[in-house]
Scaffold this active site. Structure first.
Site, mmCIF file in Angstrom:
data_model
loop_
_atom_site.group_PDB
_atom_site.id
_atom_site.type_symbol
_atom_site.label_atom_id
_atom_site.label_comp_id
_atom_site.label_asym_id
_atom_site.label_seq_id
_atom_site.Cartn_x
_atom_site.Cartn_y
_atom_site.Cartn_z
ATOM 1 N N CYS A 1 0.806 -1.221 0.000
ATOM 2 C CA CYS A 1 0.000 0.000 0.000
ATOM 3 C C CYS A 1 0.837 1.267 0.000
ATOM 4 O O CYS A 1 0.304 2.359 -0.109
ATOM 5 C CB CYS A 1 -0.937 0.001 1.211
ATOM 6 S SG CYS A 1 -0.088 -0.080 2.797
ATOM 7 N N ASN B 1 5.801 -29.388 16.267
ATOM 8 C CA ASN B 1 6.348 -29.351 17.627
ATOM 9 C C ASN B 1 7.471 -28.330 17.798
ATOM 10 O O ASN B 1 8.402 -28.523 18.589
ATOM 11 C CB ASN B 1 6.844 -30.739 18.046
ATOM 12 C CG ASN B 1 6.713 -30.959 19.543
ATOM 13 O OD1 ASN B 1 5.700 -30.607 20.138
ATOM 14 N ND2 ASN B 1 7.738 -31.533 20.157
#
Length: 285
Positions: free
Chosen positions: A119, A264
């Protein structure tokens, strides 16, 4: 509207072609319109058009309006419902009626809505704009064991009905210190999934979410940190990676940011003390 749509695909395996039925995540536009102003001079204006997966549209709209500081509390909203303009837009236009006392600041909305990852806003400008909409750095007394984060990807996956069918939809989940899931919302857009989650929490008067964390199924962009900060979330975790500006904003917010939460393991990018670690190994060059 359905969450999934049927399609026929041609699957290729080696040199063999097989025609099989499949399901895709539905993507439809949602236009959010506001009714605002004093009772004697009500006005209407469109504030956003977003591509979303239908479902929980009201929560999506409310979450967006809260994230952009248009509404502050549930009583700011009189009603939120779909409206039909013509047969082509049925179910894709949502009108939110604001309380007459709600004062609109359109310039603020235009400054602080991030339309894309490119943007053009610089990092400091972006963070300063967001800080103006928040109560300041987060100071929530929230901490969890690593096992809670390790368990979240599979736990959230088991609740994702649309993802199970399509493999093409994102999730945002609200969890407590024990890893219990309180809310899960799905959408083809990462931002929409989080807006739906925040909108649901807003409507139930749970904000600020100082005693909860949010888990995301994708990467962490700065817009997602912005929305979480506005909602008072002290910990944002995701399966994917954060952007550099997302980490910078999380540090300003004093929000714990965890990325690559899968298999994990996970990385902590800010405020690591909210994760209770029993053993710390020194880095060796």
């Amino acid at each position: 509207m359905p969450l999934v749509a049927p399609v026929t695909v041609h699957k290729i395996s080696g040199e063999t072609l097989t025609e099989v039925p499949d399901l895709l995540a539905v993507e439809e536009p949602l236009e959010i319109r506001l009714g605002f102003g004093p009772i004697t001079d009500r006005q209407q204006r469109s504030v956003s058009v977003t591509m979303r997966t239908p479902g929980h549209d009201e929560e999506l709209a409310i979450g967006f309006l809260f994230s952009e500081s248009i509404v502050q509390k549930p009583t700011d909203i009189i009603s939120c419902r779909h409206c039909v303009q013509d047969s082509q837009k049925e179910g894709n236009v949502l009108r939110v009626e604001l309380h007459p006392d709600v004062v609109m600041d359109w310039s603020r909305l235009e400054r602080n809505t991030f339309t894309s990852s490119s943007c053009g806003l610089c990092g400091k400008t972006t963070i300063d704009a967001v800080m103006a909409l928040t109560p300041g750095p987060l100071s929530a007394d929230f901490s969890i064991e690593p096992a809670v984060l390790h368990a979240l990807p599979e736990r959230v996956r088991q609740t994702q009905r649309a993802f199970a069918y399509t493999g093409g939809i994102h999730a945002a989940a609200l969890f407590d210190v024990d890893g219990k899931l309180l809310l899960v919302r799905e959408d083809i857009g990462r931002h929409n999934a989080l807006d739906k989650l925040i909108g649901a929490a807003f409507w139930q008067n749970w904000l600020p979410l100082s005693q909860f964390g949010v888990f995301l199924s994708g990467r962490i962009g700065v817009e997602l940190v912005q929305k979480s900060w506005r909602a008072g979330v002290p910990m944002l975790a995701a399966v994917g990676a954060p952007s550099s500006l997302a980490v910078q904003m999380a540090k300003e917010a004093q929000m714990t940011l965890a990325g690559f939460v899968r298999d994990n393991r996970f990385n902590l990018y800010s405020e690591p003390d909210r994760v209770i670690i029993g053993q710390v190994m020194a880095f060796k060059a």
